[in-house]
Design an enzyme around this catalytic site. Sequence first.
Site, PDB file in Angstrom:
ATOM      1  CG  HIS A 198      -1.949  -0.781   1.105  1.00 51.42           C
ATOM      2  ND1 HIS A 198      -1.862  -2.323   1.005  1.00 51.42           N
ATOM      3  CD2 HIS A 198      -3.503  -0.760   0.580  1.00 51.42           C
ATOM      4  CE1 HIS A 198      -2.997  -3.001   0.685  1.00 51.42           C
ATOM      5  NE2 HIS A 198      -3.973  -2.093   0.534  1.00 51.42           N
ATOM      6  CB  ALA A 212     -10.494   7.025  -7.051  1.00 54.46           C
ATOM      7  CD  GLN A 251      -3.424   8.501  -1.109  1.00 55.94           C
ATOM      8  OE1 GLN A 251      -2.931   9.623  -0.797  1.00 55.94           O
ATOM      9  NE2 GLN A 251      -2.663   7.396  -1.156  1.00 55.94           N
ATOM     10  CB  VAL A 256      -3.176   0.289   5.689  1.00 56.21           C
ATOM     11  CG1 VAL A 256      -4.306   0.071   4.604  1.00 56.21           C
ATOM     12  CG2 VAL A 256      -1.786   0.053   4.863  1.00 56.21           C
TER      13      VAL A 256
HETATM   14  N1  GUN Z   1      -2.962   3.595   2.178  1.00 54.65           N
HETATM   15  C1  GUN Z   1      -3.714   4.096   3.200  1.00 54.65           C
HETATM   16  N2  GUN Z   1      -4.940   4.021   2.992  1.00 54.65           N
HETATM   17  C2  GUN Z   1      -5.049   3.605   1.782  1.00 54.65           C
HETATM   18  C3  GUN Z   1      -6.253   3.140   0.978  1.00 54.65           C
HETATM   19  O1  GUN Z   1      -7.396   3.390   1.381  1.00 54.65           O
HETATM   20  N3  GUN Z   1      -6.167   2.955  -0.273  1.00 54.65           N
HETATM   21  C4  GUN Z   1      -4.815   2.690  -0.579  1.00 54.65           C
HETATM   22  N4  GUN Z   1      -4.551   2.238  -1.900  1.00 54.65           N
HETATM   23  N5  GUN Z   1      -3.728   2.905  -0.027  1.00 54.65           N
HETATM   24  C5  GUN Z   1      -3.912   3.436   1.114  1.00 54.65           C
END
Ligand code: GUN
Length: 181
Positions: A80, A99, A101, A133
């Site tokens: 991630h 999208a 973020q 995350v």
């Molecule tokens: N890193 C932290 N949160 C997210 C998320 O919701 N999506 C993604 N792709 N990366 C993240």
Amino acid sequence: MTRAKTRIAGESPVPLATVNQLSPQAFVELVGPVFEHSAWIAEAAREKRPFATREALHRALCDVVTNSTRDQQLALIRAHPDLVGRAALEGTLTRESTAEQASAGLGRLSPEEVALFQQYNAAYRNQFGFPFVICARLNKKAAILAGFEQRLKHSRTQEIKTALEEIFKIADLRLRDLIAH
Ligand code: GUN
């Protein structure tokens, strides 16, 4: 439409009956991106078809992660991107991440806010050895910043568990975009 339900995938949703009948390769191409840079999860779940519901498919995918090794789980978390990290600033995120973020309002931050995210990202990575995350589509900027503060106080084991739970929420929302009900 609630924010969480906002569609992200560009293509029309595919009926589950079609998903059940796709070639193994087409199944992995469609479902693979539900987990960030981690198509091995869709690969491992594809022989469990047919799925009776989208929820059953989600469960099967999450079971692959739950039953994988701690190293594989860490690799998934580490796949991630940071929120407001270098990839976000350079525009090299996956379509889904971009999208997600943006939906949290992270696409329009002041320079001071960008610096704050970068400090938190670095502190969190230093402490736990993987990125922070949180399901960006279910949290706005203030909730994400509060999440950093709160979660920095946790143990590493607790944070691995939380990161996987957040990844399962991200996967659920991505599957809702992909699969027609
Ligand atoms: N890193 C932290 N949160 C997210 C998320 O919701 N999506 C993604 N792709 N990366 C993240």
